[in-house]
Design an enzyme around this catalytic site. Sequence first.
Site, PDB file in Angstrom:
ATOM      1  N   ASN A  39       0.842  -1.204   0.000  1.00 52.74           N
ATOM      2  CA  ASN A  39       0.000   0.000   0.000  1.00 52.74           C
ATOM      3  C   ASN A  39       0.869   1.243   0.000  1.00 52.74           C
ATOM      4  O   ASN A  39       1.653   1.413  -0.947  1.00 52.74           O
ATOM      5  CB  ASN A  39      -1.162  -0.045   1.008  1.00 52.74           C
ATOM      6  CG  ASN A  39      -0.852  -0.219   2.475  1.00 52.74           C
ATOM      7  OD1 ASN A  39      -0.294  -1.211   2.873  1.00 52.74           O
ATOM      8  ND2 ASN A  39      -1.233   0.724   3.289  1.00 52.74           N
ATOM      9  N   ASP A  40       0.772   2.132   0.953  1.00 48.83           N
ATOM     10  CA  ASP A  40       1.360   3.468   0.826  1.00 48.83           C
ATOM     11  C   ASP A  40       2.862   3.509   0.514  1.00 48.83           C
ATOM     12  O   ASP A  40       3.624   2.720   1.075  1.00 48.83           O
ATOM     13  CB  ASP A  40       1.224   4.231   2.149  1.00 48.83           C
ATOM     14  CG  ASP A  40      -0.130   4.123   2.779  1.00 48.83           C
ATOM     15  OD1 ASP A  40      -1.048   3.583   2.147  1.00 48.83           O
ATOM     16  OD2 ASP A  40      -0.275   4.592   3.917  1.00 48.83           O
ATOM     17  N   GLN A  56       4.548   0.347   2.382  1.00 50.02           N
ATOM     18  CA  GLN A  56       3.789  -0.544   3.255  1.00 50.02           C
ATOM     19  C   GLN A  56       3.665  -1.892   2.558  1.00 50.02           C
ATOM     20  O   GLN A  56       3.250  -1.967   1.389  1.00 50.02           O
ATOM     21  CB  GLN A  56       2.390   0.029   3.515  1.00 50.02           C
ATOM     22  CG  GLN A  56       2.388   1.251   4.392  1.00 50.02           C
ATOM     23  CD  GLN A  56       2.560   0.905   5.861  1.00 50.02           C
ATOM     24  OE1 GLN A  56       1.625   0.544   6.530  1.00 50.02           O
ATOM     25  NE2 GLN A  56       3.790   1.024   6.360  1.00 50.02           N
TER      26      GLN A  56
HETATM   27  C1  FRU Z   1      -3.260   4.818   4.432  1.00 48.57           C
HETATM   28  C2  FRU Z   1      -3.038   4.117   5.757  1.00 48.57           C
HETATM   29  C3  FRU Z   1      -2.189   4.937   6.697  1.00 48.57           C
HETATM   30  C4  FRU Z   1      -1.581   3.895   7.591  1.00 48.57           C
HETATM   31  C5  FRU Z   1      -1.339   2.775   6.615  1.00 48.57           C
HETATM   32  C6  FRU Z   1      -1.427   1.411   7.224  1.00 48.57           C
HETATM   33  O1  FRU Z   1      -3.516   3.945   3.387  1.00 48.57           O
HETATM   34  O2  FRU Z   1      -4.284   3.782   6.341  1.00 48.57           O
HETATM   35  O3  FRU Z   1      -2.899   5.929   7.392  1.00 48.57           O
HETATM   36  O4  FRU Z   1      -0.403   4.328   8.213  1.00 48.57           O
HETATM   37  O5  FRU Z   1      -2.296   2.909   5.592  1.00 48.57           O
HETATM   38  O6  FRU Z   1      -1.044   0.434   6.304  1.00 48.57           O
END
Ligand code: FRU
Length: 470
Positions: A39-40, A56
């Site tokens: 993810n991020d 992530q």
């Molecule tokens: C955004 C989020 C962030 C968090 C992360 C967890 O997509 O929800 O706020 O740190 O993903 O994976």
Amino acid sequence: MTNTKHKPWLEDALTKRRAFAADPHRPVCHLVPPAGWLNDPNGVIEWRGEYHLFYQHNPLEARWGPPHWGHVVSRDLVHWCDRPVALTPEMEPIDAGGCWSGCAVDDNGIPTLIYTGVEDDHLGEQTTCLAFGDDTLTHWRKFEGNPVLRTPDNLGITRKSYRDPYVWKENGVWYQVVGTSIGGRGQALLYRSRDLRRWDYLDVLIPQAVRDTFDDVCHTWECVNFFALGEQHVLIVSLAADEALSYPVAFVGAFREGQFYPETMQRVDWGYACFYAPLSFEDSRGRRLMWGWLQEQRPIDAQLEAGWSGAMSLPRVLSLENGHLIQQPVMELEQLRTSRTQVAAQQKVSMPHRACELKLSARTSGDLYIADGKGTPLAFLNFDAANNLLSLRPVVPPLERAYPWSCPLEASAETLELHLYLDGSTVELFANGQALSARLYPAATGFRLEWRGDLKALRSFEVWGLEGIY
Ligand code: FRU
């Protein structure tokens, strides 16, 4: 050929990547995880002439899980090489629930990750933590004094939201913004520190009375980014709505006496529940670069079956024009071009490549028809010149999400200047400085493209096949 000698992690990552070679949904010139979930974007840092990007990551499964920090490195922002996972959620109890998002800084020669530690599981307390890297950024040691900040209990913070520290240095002093929710409304908190370890709380970033004038920007702000751009300041926040991680917005305004006074607010990307959680940083050439997570738009079962999930957007360069945020893909991406086709009279082109890039300039309304390599229709991209609107309409609608996705162009734009990347299942388009991202899932490799509109109004139409980045 990448040299994997003495790098077992790289051999392992490349083996995983090779296993997906035949998957038509898997992009080849966007960053994706070797396997599992992404993810991020997290820290981005330039170190000894290379760009390091963290993200992530759940290495175990193609679904969100206690987040680790994946790590890749590049010399040119285009070709990337895997590094070992940088952070693992194993510091009891501080981050046992996950090393959530954050950023990376160079603290006087010490590469430092500043991340969100989450206790227990995703319902545990959220804190700000540090980890220090060795000189090659391969091994990371968590600070024994973690956490350096805990969720404050006197600010009216609601919804377990205190995360995604974004840190920068100004006149020798560190500043940090953290996304949160105060009284049921998204906000950012501003801190100051001399050593990254002890932080003083300054204030909410946007004075509460000013924040209250923006009432449609969600109850929780994630992944806040705050930076100067030209003469103004920009705050980018991602809006975590209840039903979806929907989209980021940018506030543009003035930073005065320690608080931010936004004057305008705009969408960062016109897709929906796709481009999310962007992270920006200024590179050594003075460019403000930004990456975002391109969320999947297919059911979780399909993601698990595929064995991977999530892609990183292409790196974008940000600028401001008359207070509007303008985005362009970085120039370096031109290195990926292989074949070039100038589409003239026949208006149709068939690309066998997994990824292609298209530039089109048109003066009147028309449709760009997009099909996969076997001719199965994927989408129509409609340019409505009378209303200065560009809309992407998928043939098979994704999940239960709103579409078409429409991107308003500047009213004064007389010509559509479209720059489109199709890469596996990722779609990123740039049109007159605006951006729109989506996911479309082709049944076969390759793309067929056709302009259905007034031929005389088509000023140029060029398409390139692109090579992969690993
Ligand atoms: C955004 C989020 C962030 C968090 C992360 C967890 O997509 O929800 O706020 O740190 O993903 O994976």
